[in-house]
Design a protein around this motif. Sequence first.
Motif, short mmCIF file in Angstrom:
data_model
loop_
_atom_site.label_atom_id
_atom_site.label_comp_id
_atom_site.label_asym_id
_atom_site.label_seq_id
_atom_site.Cartn_x
_atom_site.Cartn_y
_atom_site.Cartn_z
N THR A 1 58.40 23.42 41.27
CA THR A 1 57.22 23.06 40.57
C THR A 1 56.99 22.59 39.20
OG1 THR A 1 56.36 24.79 42.49
CG2 THR A 1 55.50 24.69 40.64
N PRO A 2 56.07 21.70 38.19
CA PRO A 2 56.58 21.47 37.13
C PRO A 2 56.26 22.65 36.06
CG PRO A 2 55.49 19.51 38.87
CD PRO A 2 55.01 21.09 39.47
N GLN A 3 57.49 22.57 35.43
CA GLN A 3 57.09 23.38 34.17
C GLN A 3 55.64 23.96 33.57
OE1 GLN A 3 59.45 26.22 34.08
NE2 GLN A 3 60.28 25.11 36.15
N PRO A 4 54.94 22.85 33.58
CA PRO A 4 53.95 22.65 33.17
C PRO A 4 53.04 23.65 33.61
CG PRO A 4 54.44 20.55 32.26
CD PRO A 4 54.97 21.23 33.02
N VAL A 5 53.17 23.46 34.80
CA VAL A 5 52.14 24.13 35.74
C VAL A 5 52.39 25.66 35.36
CG1 VAL A 5 51.39 25.14 38.91
CG2 VAL A 5 51.55 22.82 37.65
N ILE A 6 53.52 26.30 36.05
CA ILE A 6 54.99 27.60 35.89
C ILE A 6 54.15 28.52 34.83
CG2 ILE A 6 56.31 29.06 35.18
CD1 ILE A 6 56.44 27.72 38.24
N ALA A 7 54.43 27.52 33.09
CA ALA A 7 53.54 28.23 32.03
C ALA A 7 52.04 27.92 31.94
CB ALA A 7 53.72 26.87 30.47
N ARG A 8 51.48 27.20 32.74
CA ARG A 8 49.75 27.50 33.07
C ARG A 8 49.05 28.79 33.54
NH1 ARG A 8 44.91 24.92 33.81
NH2 ARG A 8 43.11 27.00 33.86
N SER B 1 58.13 36.73 30.60
CA SER B 1 58.02 35.21 30.61
C SER B 1 58.69 34.71 31.53
CB SER B 1 58.82 34.91 29.44
OG SER B 1 60.68 35.39 29.93
N PRO B 2 59.04 33.62 32.40
CA PRO B 2 58.81 33.74 33.88
C PRO B 2 60.65 33.89 33.75
CG PRO B 2 57.64 31.39 32.96
CD PRO B 2 57.91 32.39 31.87
N ALA B 3 61.34 32.85 32.45
CA ALA B 3 62.45 33.86 32.78
C ALA B 3 63.60 35.29 32.89
CB ALA B 3 63.78 33.68 30.89
N ALA B 4 62.14 35.70 31.86
CA ALA B 4 62.21 37.45 32.30
C ALA B 4 62.11 37.64 32.96
CB ALA B 4 61.59 38.33 31.27
N HIS B 5 61.10 36.86 33.84
CA HIS B 5 61.17 37.80 35.27
C HIS B 5 62.74 37.06 36.58
CE1 HIS B 5 59.62 38.57 39.52
NE2 HIS B 5 59.07 37.20 39.96
N ALA B 6 62.73 36.03 36.27
CA ALA B 6 63.91 35.31 37.17
C ALA B 6 65.19 36.39 36.71
CB ALA B 6 64.23 34.05 36.49
N LEU C 1 55.55 37.17 41.01
CA LEU C 1 54.44 35.86 41.49
C LEU C 1 55.89 34.79 41.21
CD1 LEU C 1 51.43 34.49 41.81
CD2 LEU C 1 51.64 34.07 39.78
N VAL C 2 55.74 34.17 42.34
CA VAL C 2 56.65 32.88 41.63
C VAL C 2 56.52 31.57 42.79
CG1 VAL C 2 58.74 34.16 41.93
CG2 VAL C 2 57.59 33.67 44.32
N ALA C 3 56.50 30.12 42.65
CA ALA C 3 56.23 29.09 43.51
C ALA C 3 57.76 28.60 43.78
CB ALA C 3 55.50 28.94 41.90
N PRO C 4 57.35 27.67 44.48
CA PRO C 4 58.47 27.15 45.14
C PRO C 4 59.00 26.20 43.68
CG PRO C 4 56.56 26.27 46.56
CD PRO C 4 55.97 26.84 45.58
N ALA C 5 61.01 25.83 44.48
CA ALA C 5 60.96 25.50 43.81
C ALA C 5 60.76 24.21 42.99
CB ALA C 5 62.90 25.43 44.24
N PHE D 1 63.09 29.35 44.17
CA PHE D 1 61.75 29.30 43.75
C PHE D 1 61.99 29.41 41.94
CE2 PHE D 1 62.14 31.87 47.62
CZ PHE D 1 60.90 32.03 47.89
N GLU D 2 60.58 29.07 41.80
CA GLU D 2 60.65 29.52 40.33
C GLU D 2 59.65 30.07 39.72
OE1 GLU D 2 61.27 27.39 38.35
OE2 GLU D 2 62.19 25.47 39.31
N ALA D 3 60.27 31.02 39.08
CA ALA D 3 59.44 32.75 38.47
C ALA D 3 58.38 32.33 37.76
CB ALA D 3 60.45 33.70 38.03
N VAL D 4 57.71 32.84 37.85
CA VAL D 4 56.21 32.50 36.96
C VAL D 4 56.36 34.22 36.00
CG1 VAL D 4 53.94 32.56 36.75
CG2 VAL D 4 55.12 30.93 39.03
#
Length: 301
Positions: free
Chosen positions: A238-245, A274-279, A232-236, A93-96
């Motif tokens: 997933t483009p980082q610009p989308v995660i940032a949005r 932040s995504p990093a904080a959630h991960a 909130l997470v997305a599949p691994a 997963f990519e953490a959001v």
Amino acid sequence: MAQNYPLRPIRLIVPQGAGGSTDIISRITAQRMGVQMNQQIVIDNRTGAGGTIGVEIAANAAPDGYTLTLSATSTHALNPSLRQVPYHPLRDFEAVSLVATTPYVLVVHPALAAASAAELIKLARAKPGAIQYASSGNGTMPQMTAELFKSMAKIDMLHVPYKASPPALADVMGGRVPVYFAGVPSTLPHIKAQRLRALGVTSLKRSVALPDLPSISEAAIPGYEAVPWIGLVAPAKTPQPVIARLNRELAAALAVHDVRDQLLAQGAEPSPGSPAAHAAYIASELKKWGKVIADIGVKAD
């Protein structure tokens, strides 16, 4: 890519049933995000196997930002130590962002001779194994919360598992089992009606819904913290610009007064980051609850 995203509705998999606190929180948040992004976010409740079915679907979805899922204490922090799961809670997963935390409150039947968490600990030490506590089942967050309390307080209480929260709460109010760690929304009316006595909240700080009630950490066990959370997470991949949005839109949604008020009414405290904080938070919770589960030797039903 983030400028054009989203071009079609987004699917948000909720790995719990409709009507529960996780589902309610997800709908409140998703509705506002959809308004901001000018695109519908469709809730897809996928229950079963302690939430692993829904999370597995999300892990295997296309990493394009159109399938998201909720990470949570039960699905991402507890399940990997309780049962075989067909995904890795971090690598797949990519953490959001963290969405909200939902502290529990320690409640007892009014007949129990304990008016504070410290008094409950004293009573339990005087009667090892005699005091019972209820939970919504083996391997659930209420049990983990109580077991961490027992471990840090160095006491012994007898676990009485139920099949769900409502019957557990009913038996606590009926005096059949005296102790329970439960959600604030389900217990608040009974606390106000004095059908239950609140001894402390499980977060480090006090709950907005119960501002006069000290935390267990504050009043009895320094450092004690057992807080269910939703992220909130997305599949691994997933483009980082989308995660940032998604991260920006979620933070903006949680900053809206009406959204905050609705979440607080559910006993949930908005906690964007932040995504990093959630991960990093997911990783720390995996480690924390993995140790608790290993120490008590609990297995999922």
